[in-house]
Structures are given as C-alpha cells and as structure tokens.
Design an enzyme around this catalytic site. Structure first.
Site, PDB file in Angstrom:
ATOM      1  N   GLU A  39       0.821  -1.211   0.000  1.00 14.88           N
ATOM      2  CA  GLU A  39       0.000   0.000   0.000  1.00 14.88           C
ATOM      3  C   GLU A  39       0.857   1.264   0.000  1.00 14.88           C
ATOM      4  OE1 GLU A  39      -3.048   0.340  -0.598  1.00 14.88           O
ATOM      5  OE2 GLU A  39      -3.662  -1.751  -0.516  1.00 14.88           O
ATOM      6  N   TYR A 122      -6.136   6.562   4.406  1.00 12.31           N
ATOM      7  CA  TYR A 122      -6.320   5.552   3.356  1.00 12.31           C
ATOM      8  C   TYR A 122      -5.550   4.278   3.690  1.00 12.31           C
ATOM      9  CZ  TYR A 122      -5.497   2.704  -0.645  1.00 12.31           C
ATOM     10  OH  TYR A 122      -5.394   1.601  -1.446  1.00 12.31           O
ATOM     11  N   ASP A 140      -9.776   5.454  -2.661  1.00 11.99           N
ATOM     12  CA  ASP A 140      -8.683   6.063  -3.410  1.00 11.99           C
ATOM     13  C   ASP A 140      -9.265   6.739  -4.649  1.00 11.99           C
ATOM     14  OD1 ASP A 140      -9.287   3.998  -5.170  1.00 11.99           O
ATOM     15  OD2 ASP A 140      -7.209   3.290  -5.369  1.00 11.99           O
ATOM     16  N   CYS A 195     -13.172   1.217 -15.345  1.00 16.72           N
ATOM     17  CA  CYS A 195     -13.743   2.569 -15.250  1.00 16.72           C
ATOM     18  C   CYS A 195     -12.613   3.589 -15.106  1.00 16.72           C
ATOM     19  CB  CYS A 195     -14.704   2.634 -14.073  1.00 16.72           C
ATOM     20  SG  CYS A 195     -15.753   4.103 -14.039  1.00 16.72           S
ATOM     21  N   CYS A 202     -16.544   0.657 -20.923  1.00 17.28           N
ATOM     22  CA  CYS A 202     -17.896   0.456 -20.402  1.00 17.28           C
ATOM     23  C   CYS A 202     -18.500  -0.877 -20.851  1.00 17.28           C
ATOM     24  CB  CYS A 202     -18.784   1.616 -20.817  1.00 17.28           C
ATOM     25  SG  CYS A 202     -18.252   3.207 -20.102  1.00 17.28           S
ATOM     26  N   CYS A 205     -17.880  -3.533 -18.300  1.00 19.86           N
ATOM     27  CA  CYS A 205     -18.201  -3.204 -16.918  1.00 19.86           C
ATOM     28  C   CYS A 205     -19.290  -4.119 -16.361  1.00 19.86           C
ATOM     29  CB  CYS A 205     -18.649  -1.747 -16.812  1.00 19.86           C
ATOM     30  SG  CYS A 205     -19.054  -1.254 -15.114  1.00 19.86           S
ATOM     31  N   CYS A 211     -25.401   1.573 -13.906  1.00 13.66           N
ATOM     32  CA  CYS A 211     -24.566   2.773 -13.831  1.00 13.66           C
ATOM     33  C   CYS A 211     -25.376   4.037 -14.113  1.00 13.66           C
ATOM     34  CB  CYS A 211     -23.422   2.662 -14.827  1.00 13.66           C
ATOM     35  SG  CYS A 211     -22.351   4.113 -14.870  1.00 13.66           S
TER      36      CYS A 211
END
Length: 295
Positions: A39, A122, A140, A195, A202, A205, A211
């Site tokens: 991270e 975070y 994020d 995305c 798309c 997705c 959406c």
C-alpha cells in the site's frame, strides 16, 4: 446528492473473483506486513513498477523488525526508482514502531494503524480491509471515480471530501466484514482497469446496467479542472537526480558530484537543501554528502 445503493455486491464481487489481477499482495497467505508494504509503494506509483520491488523487499525484509534493523540509507537504495522517497522513510519508521510496540505484527485495528508514524487514513483502512478482512471504507482515486459515475451519474469525481467520500463508500459496503473487504477490492479494481479516467471500457463493466452515468447519457465532467502534474524540470525531478547520485555511490560524495547532476544552480541548491531538511540526505563534518546513516 444522497447515495443510492445500486452496485450489487454479488455482481461486483463475482466479477472480481473471475478477472482480478493476480497480484502477490492479494495472495491469501500474504501477511499484514506484505499488504502494508504494497500500500505504501502503490501510492502514486503504477502496479507494474511496484511488483518487482515489492518482491525484492519482502524477500530481503520479510518482517517489520528486519526492515527496522536496516539503515535508512539501505532502505533508500532499495527503494530505487519508485519515486516519492519519503515514503520509504515513513515505512521504515512504521516498521520500527511495529517491531517495538506490536510484537512485530502489523496491527489490524484502524485507530492503532493510524497511530503508527507515517500511516494515513487511506493506508490504515486499506490494511484493515485487505489484510484482515474488516469492514471499513477504502477510498482512493479509482474508487472515487467509480462512485461518482455509477452512483452519482457524474463524468468524474470532483475535489475530494473525506467525510463525503467515506460516507458514499460506507453506504455501498455489504454488512459482512469479509465480503465488504472483498467488495472494496473489487471497487478499486473496477476503477483501475475498467472505469478508467480517460478511456473507460464500459462494454466490459459488470455494473453497466446499473450505472447512473450510463443512464444519464455519459455526461462530460463539468467540475473544477484537474491539475496535471508535470515532471520534467520540476524540483521533484531534480531531487531524484541528486538521490540517484548518492544511491549509485559507494559512500559520501563531494559537492561537485551533485553539481554535475543538474545545471541550474539555484534550483539544484534549493532541492539539495530540501533533501537535507527532509532527512533524505546528510552532510558529513568534512562537507561530503550521503544517504542517511551513511555519512
């Protein structure tokens, strides 16, 4: 605009289970330490650059105490070209605290993680969720973009708001902690590989039908213009050049070696001073320059 829960967990987690990238810090056997290292490294740095360095670090320093025993200079050398090298020193400081105060085990509690040096909101939540399967919103840039589009129907996320962004994601999370953690990882993956900011895929997705952005006709983003960070000629580039000289040297170097790294004296001097202030460079009694702990 209030959040409407529209991203079905079964659909999103099922998609993630099928197509998620095979990343080593996602291995079920990866320790909390491995997740924490990933991270910190992944902040503002692409996965492709992080993975080989992460593997080297975990092989060399498999526990917090192993990293804590290394000098700051060793840590900065191993950090290499990942950028933003202060992250390396923050990770070293966190490892030292974990080794001394937590039995060499990365804590699982968000508040305890936040109390570690250099660990922000975070990172604490990401470790709690991805290493320990806890239910907490992990937000994020990728997650903010997915929520902005799929939930709010906007072309992209506006300026960040910790309170609003956390509430948005909190409302989407399943109640079961382990499933919520998996859902958080799926949200992040969706923003990273489908995305995306510039060319969203798309057609691929899993939540296309739900959406809000698609239902609204994919309106263009109309919020504040985003500042594009340049690199060439910036202080960040100069700092990197100076650190490259020190990483490539077997010991302290004279000022002339640093002067040769960048032509513009005023900017070079300013950047060297900032490196000294940040603790990324030290000066010896006889005027040489070195990585911390190597003066």
């Amino acid at each position: 605009m209030a959040t409407v829960v529209s991203l079905d967990p079964d659909t999103l987690v099922g998609w993630f289970d099928r197509v998620a990238r095979d990343l080593p810090w996602r291995d079920p056997d990866c320790t909390g330490w491995g997740v924490l290292v990933s991270e910190i490294m992944l902040q503002q740095t692409p996965v492709a650059r992080v993975e080989p360095i992460w593997r080297e670090w975990l092989a060399r320093w498999p526990t917090p105490s192993a990293l804590a025993a290394a000098s700051q200079g060793e840590v900065l050398r191993a950090w290499g070209k990942l950028g933003y090298p202060r992250r390396a020193l923050r990770l070293h400081a966190a490892a030292t605290a974990i080794a001394a105060e937590h039995g060499d085990v990365v804590p699982s509690d968000v508040d305890t993680l936040l109390a570690l040096p250099g660990i922000g909101a975070y990172t604490a939540r990401a470790v709690a969720a991805f290493a320990y399967g806890q239910r907490c919103p992990v937000v994020d840039t990728n997650v903010r973009r997915v929520v902005a589009r799929a939930v709010h129907g906007a072309g992209d996320a506006g300026p960040p708001s910790t309170t609003r962004d956390m509430a948005d994601v909190e409302a989407l999370l399943p109640s079961d902690p382990a499933r919520a953690a998996r859902y958080s990882a799926a949200l992040m993956e969706l923003g990273a590989v489908v995305c995306t900011a510039r060319s969203p895929r798309c057609a691929d997705c899993p939540v296309y039908a739900d959406c809000a952005w698609q239902r609204a006709g994919r309106p263009a983003y109309a919020g504040p213009a985003k500042v594009v960070q340049k690199f060439a000629g910036t202080d960040r580039q100069v700092r990197g050049r100076l650190l490259d000289v020190l990483r490539g040297a077997p010991g302290p170097v004279p000022r002339a070696a640093l002067d040769a790294a960048w032509d513009e004296a005023g900017q070079r001097d300013r950047c060297l001073h900032s490196l000294l202030v940040d603790g990324l460079v030290e000066q010896t009694d006889d005027g040489l320059f070195a990585l911390p702990g190597e003066a």
